[in-house]
Design an enzyme around this catalytic site. Structure first.
Site, PDB file in Angstrom:
ATOM      1  N   GLU A   1     -12.839  -8.492  14.685  1.00  0.00           N
ATOM      2  CA  GLU A   1     -12.866  -9.838  14.100  1.00  0.00           C
ATOM      3  C   GLU A   1     -12.579 -10.886  15.159  1.00  0.00           C
ATOM      4  O   GLU A   1     -13.188 -11.966  15.169  1.00  0.00           O
ATOM      5  CB  GLU A   1     -11.827  -9.963  12.979  1.00  0.00           C
ATOM      6  CG  GLU A   1     -12.124  -9.115  11.764  1.00  0.00           C
ATOM      7  CD  GLU A   1     -11.071  -9.293  10.707  1.00  0.00           C
ATOM      8  OE1 GLU A   1     -11.368  -9.971   9.712  1.00  0.00           O
ATOM      9  OE2 GLU A   1      -9.947  -8.769  10.885  1.00  0.00           O
TER      10      GLU A   1
ATOM     11  N   LYS B   1     -12.905 -16.557   3.339  1.00  0.00           N
ATOM     12  CA  LYS B   1     -13.317 -15.605   4.372  1.00  0.00           C
ATOM     13  C   LYS B   1     -14.367 -14.677   3.755  1.00  0.00           C
ATOM     14  O   LYS B   1     -14.091 -13.532   3.397  1.00  0.00           O
ATOM     15  CB  LYS B   1     -12.113 -14.813   4.891  1.00  0.00           C
ATOM     16  CG  LYS B   1     -12.415 -13.970   6.116  1.00  0.00           C
ATOM     17  CD  LYS B   1     -11.140 -13.322   6.652  1.00  0.00           C
ATOM     18  CE  LYS B   1     -11.432 -12.482   7.877  1.00  0.00           C
ATOM     19  NZ  LYS B   1     -10.217 -11.852   8.400  1.00  0.00           N
TER      20      LYS B   1
END
Length: 129
Positions: free
Chosen positions: A24, A104
């Site tokens: 990420e 997200k």
């Protein structure tokens, strides 16, 4: 105190490298933020009379600052990101309360889902900022 009026900005999009996992941080992803700013109704009334952006909260400036924070220093949790954004808005503009929702949508979850959000509501405590 006068009633609180709301200025809302939804769907602020920016690229960030937030997350717990190394991929990420390395690859990054788009984050989306919704912001609700609550300010003294007298401010909104004055701006409506003067028709002057300097008499209210300039939502364009707020949106730019939020995008800068999303693209800034990475954090592990979107809770931390939401807190950073809420603090910046309270410190930067004359708002009494702010509600920040961080989305997200590409979170690393191994099952189908539409979105993950964290929302925080913070109130200005006079003398604390």
């Amino acid at each position: 105190m006068n009633p609180l009026d709301e200025i809302a900005i939804t769907g602020i999009r920016a690229f960030g490298r937030h997350g717990v996992f190394a991929h990420e941080r390395a690859e990054g992803q788009e984050f989306v933020v919704d912001a609700a700013l609550y300010l003294d109704g007298a401010v909104v009334q004055r701006a409506a009379v003067t028709d002057d952006v300097t008499d209210t909260v300039h939502y364009g400036e707020v949106a730019v600052r939020i995008a800068e924070i999303i693209g800034g220093d990475p954090v592990n949790l979107i809770e931390t990101l939401a807190e950073r954004i809420a603090t910046a808005v309270l410190e930067g503009w004359p708002v009494h309360m702010v509600r920040i929702t961080v989305h997200k949508p590409q979170a690393p979850i191994p099952v189908p889902f539409d979105d993950v959000t964290v929302s925080v509501t913070r109130v200005r405590i006079e003398g604390a900022l």
